[in-house]
Design a protein around this motif. Structure first.
Motif, PDB file in Angstrom:
ATOM      1  N   PHE A   1       0.830  -1.202   0.000  1.00 17.12           N
ATOM      2  CA  PHE A   1       0.000   0.000   0.000  1.00 17.12           C
ATOM      3  C   PHE A   1       0.876   1.268   0.000  1.00 17.12           C
ATOM      4  CE2 PHE A   1      -1.700   3.359   2.782  1.00 17.12           C
ATOM      5  CZ  PHE A   1      -2.733   3.820   1.982  1.00 17.12           C
ATOM      6  N   ILE A   2       1.834   1.331   0.919  1.00 17.85           N
ATOM      7  CA  ILE A   2       2.646   2.549   1.056  1.00 17.85           C
ATOM      8  C   ILE A   2       3.476   2.790  -0.203  1.00 17.85           C
ATOM      9  CG2 ILE A   2       4.648   1.523   2.243  1.00 17.85           C
ATOM     10  CD1 ILE A   2       3.151   4.904   3.150  1.00 17.85           C
ATOM     11  N   ASN A   3       4.008   1.733  -0.798  1.00 23.47           N
ATOM     12  CA  ASN A   3       4.808   1.907  -2.014  1.00 23.47           C
ATOM     13  C   ASN A   3       3.959   2.439  -3.167  1.00 23.47           C
ATOM     14  OD1 ASN A   3       7.311   1.118  -0.926  1.00 23.47           O
ATOM     15  ND2 ASN A   3       6.759  -1.035  -1.137  1.00 23.47           N
ATOM     16  N   SER A   4       2.746   1.909  -3.329  1.00 21.11           N
ATOM     17  CA  SER A   4       1.854   2.407  -4.389  1.00 21.11           C
ATOM     18  C   SER A   4       1.489   3.856  -4.132  1.00 21.11           C
ATOM     19  CB  SER A   4       0.556   1.633  -4.471  1.00 21.11           C
ATOM     20  OG  SER A   4       0.727   0.301  -4.268  1.00 21.11           O
ATOM     21  N   ASP A  28      -9.016   1.581   5.831  1.00 20.86           N
ATOM     22  CA  ASP A  28      -9.719   2.164   4.695  1.00 20.86           C
ATOM     23  C   ASP A  28      -8.630   2.863   3.882  1.00 20.86           C
ATOM     24  OD1 ASP A  28     -10.929   4.143   3.012  1.00 20.86           O
ATOM     25  OD2 ASP A  28     -12.760   3.980   4.211  1.00 20.86           O
ATOM     26  N   LYS A  29      -8.240   2.265   2.768  1.00 19.71           N
ATOM     27  CA  LYS A  29      -7.101   2.768   1.997  1.00 19.71           C
ATOM     28  C   LYS A  29      -7.283   4.213   1.537  1.00 19.71           C
ATOM     29  CE  LYS A  29      -5.400  -1.673   0.435  1.00 19.71           C
ATOM     30  NZ  LYS A  29      -5.110  -2.541  -0.690  1.00 19.71           N
ATOM     31  N   ASP A  30      -8.492   4.573   1.128  1.00 21.23           N
ATOM     32  CA  ASP A  30      -8.729   5.947   0.670  1.00 21.23           C
ATOM     33  C   ASP A  30      -8.513   6.945   1.803  1.00 21.23           C
ATOM     34  OD1 ASP A  30      -9.308   5.154  -1.933  1.00 21.23           O
ATOM     35  OD2 ASP A  30     -11.462   5.019  -1.550  1.00 21.23           O
ATOM     36  N   LYS A  31      -9.026   6.608   2.978  1.00 24.41           N
ATOM     37  CA  LYS A  31      -8.899   7.535   4.104  1.00 24.41           C
ATOM     38  C   LYS A  31      -7.464   7.616   4.614  1.00 24.41           C
ATOM     39  CE  LYS A  31     -13.695   7.464   5.357  1.00 24.41           C
ATOM     40  NZ  LYS A  31     -14.734   7.100   6.272  1.00 24.41           N
ATOM     41  N   ILE A  32      -6.783   6.479   4.677  1.00 29.83           N
ATOM     42  CA  ILE A  32      -5.386   6.505   5.130  1.00 29.83           C
ATOM     43  C   ILE A  32      -4.513   7.194   4.079  1.00 29.83           C
ATOM     44  CG2 ILE A  32      -3.387   5.087   5.767  1.00 29.83           C
ATOM     45  CD1 ILE A  32      -5.572   5.333   7.973  1.00 29.83           C
ATOM     46  N   LEU A  36      -1.952  10.271   4.945  1.00 30.54           N
ATOM     47  CA  LEU A  36      -0.544  10.328   4.532  1.00 30.54           C
ATOM     48  C   LEU A  36      -0.285  11.515   3.615  1.00 30.54           C
ATOM     49  CD1 LEU A  36       0.076   6.528   3.901  1.00 30.54           C
ATOM     50  CD2 LEU A  36       0.859   7.900   5.845  1.00 30.54           C
ATOM     51  N   TRP A  37      -1.195  11.752   2.673  1.00 31.05           N
ATOM     52  CA  TRP A  37      -1.029  12.875   1.751  1.00 31.05           C
ATOM     53  C   TRP A  37      -0.930  14.184   2.534  1.00 31.05           C
ATOM     54  CZ3 TRP A  37      -3.735  17.306   0.666  1.00 31.05           C
ATOM     55  CH2 TRP A  37      -3.335  17.994  -0.470  1.00 31.05           C
ATOM     56  N   ASN A  38      -1.818  14.365   3.498  1.00 29.43           N
ATOM     57  CA  ASN A  38      -1.844  15.607   4.264  1.00 29.43           C
ATOM     58  C   ASN A  38      -0.543  15.807   5.045  1.00 29.43           C
ATOM     59  OD1 ASN A  38      -2.561  17.515   6.500  1.00 29.43           O
ATOM     60  ND2 ASN A  38      -4.521  17.471   5.419  1.00 29.43           N
ATOM     61  N   ILE A  39      -0.095  14.786   5.743  1.00 25.96           N
ATOM     62  CA  ILE A  39       1.113  14.915   6.560  1.00 25.96           C
ATOM     63  C   ILE A  39       2.356  15.082   5.686  1.00 25.96           C
ATOM     64  CG2 ILE A  39       2.609  13.734   8.225  1.00 25.96           C
ATOM     65  CD1 ILE A  39       0.011  12.510   9.377  1.00 25.96           C
ATOM     66  N   HIS A 112     -10.128   4.651  13.064  1.00 25.42           N
ATOM     67  CA  HIS A 112      -9.447   3.371  12.847  1.00 25.42           C
ATOM     68  C   HIS A 112      -8.995   2.752  14.171  1.00 25.42           C
ATOM     69  CE1 HIS A 112      -9.291   4.385   8.580  1.00 25.42           C
ATOM     70  NE2 HIS A 112      -8.855   3.155   8.346  1.00 25.42           N
ATOM     71  N   GLY A 113      -9.346   3.388  15.294  1.00 22.99           N
ATOM     72  CA  GLY A 113      -8.927   2.878  16.599  1.00 22.99           C
ATOM     73  C   GLY A 113      -7.493   3.223  16.946  1.00 22.99           C
ATOM     74  N   GLY A 114      -6.942   4.194  16.236  1.00 26.45           N
ATOM     75  CA  GLY A 114      -5.546   4.558  16.446  1.00 26.45           C
ATOM     76  C   GLY A 114      -5.393   5.918  17.084  1.00 26.45           C
ATOM     77  N   GLU A 115      -4.160   6.375  17.105  1.00 29.76           N
ATOM     78  CA  GLU A 115      -3.888   7.717  17.599  1.00 29.76           C
ATOM     79  C   GLU A 115      -2.768   8.344  16.776  1.00 29.76           C
ATOM     80  OE1 GLU A 115      -1.948   8.067  21.551  1.00 29.76           O
ATOM     81  OE2 GLU A 115      -2.121   5.892  21.591  1.00 29.76           O
ATOM     82  N   ILE A 116      -2.756   9.664  16.792  1.00 27.62           N
ATOM     83  CA  ILE A 116      -1.742  10.429  16.083  1.00 27.62           C
ATOM     84  C   ILE A 116      -1.215  11.499  17.027  1.00 27.62           C
ATOM     85  CG2 ILE A 116      -3.492  11.947  15.054  1.00 27.62           C
ATOM     86  CD1 ILE A 116      -1.576  12.217  12.622  1.00 27.62           C
ATOM     87  N   TYR A 117       0.091  11.686  16.991  1.00 31.57           N
ATOM     88  CA  TYR A 117       0.728  12.719  17.806  1.00 31.57           C
ATOM     89  C   TYR A 117       2.026  13.106  17.123  1.00 31.57           C
ATOM     90  CZ  TYR A 117       3.052   8.491  19.527  1.00 31.57           C
ATOM     91  OH  TYR A 117       3.719   7.299  19.604  1.00 31.57           O
ATOM     92  N   PHE A 118       2.692  14.105  17.656  1.00 27.97           N
ATOM     93  CA  PHE A 118       3.913  14.573  17.013  1.00 27.97           C
ATOM     94  C   PHE A 118       4.886  15.122  18.042  1.00 27.97           C
ATOM     95  CE2 PHE A 118       1.122  18.151  17.323  1.00 27.97           C
ATOM     96  CZ  PHE A 118       1.945  19.212  17.656  1.00 27.97           C
TER      97      PHE A 118
END
Length: 138
Positions: A1-4, A28-32, A36-39, A112-118
């Motif tokens: 997925f990430i390579n494509s 959900d590939k479209d949402k992920i 990725l695109w945004n970040i 997705h049941g995850g979290e994001i931070y920086f």
């Protein structure tokens, strides 16, 4: 997925990737892709005019979560902005930004049941961490 995904994104920075986790997870590939695109786009814009304009993507397993770490060598995010970064309607450093990009990113990751931070340091860059659970089919 990430390579494509990386083949289709158009940015000025170079991308280094270190993928240790090679299994698959349920997303959900479209949402992920949107996340990725945004970040990655933000990281690319943060490095305009910098000598080192490389984005590093690391993907690895930590416990029962897949970690995607996206690092840049941009200007960094000022401390006074950091706590407001995922709030809706807050745009920082972009003349045309509406302030919903990272707000939407956070909602997608949480759905997705995850979290994001920086972590960010002025003059050195920013690292975003996306943690997604491994969901096994029953």
């Amino acid at each position: 997925f990430i390579n494509s995904f990386l083949k289709e994104i158009s940015i000025n920075s170079s991308i280094e990737k270190n993928i240790e986790f090679k299994n698959s997870i349920k997303i959900d590939k479209d949402k992920i892709s949107h996340v990725l695109w945004n970040i990655i786009k933000n990281a690319d814009e943060a490095m305009q005019g910098k000598d080192k304009n490389s984005i590093i993507i690391d993907i690895y397993l930590q416990g029962n979560r897949v970690i995607t770490k996206i690092s840049d060598f941009g200007a960094g995010i000022p401390e006074e902005i950091q706590e407001k970064l995922f709030k809706p309607g807050r745009s920082f450093g972009k003349k045309t930004g509406k302030g919903f990009g990272l707000f939407g990113v956070k909602r997608i990751i949480e759905a997705h049941g995850g979290e994001i931070y920086f972590r960010s340091k002025m003059g050195e860059g920013t690292i975003f961490f996306i943690e997604l659970p491994i969901i096994k089919e029953l």
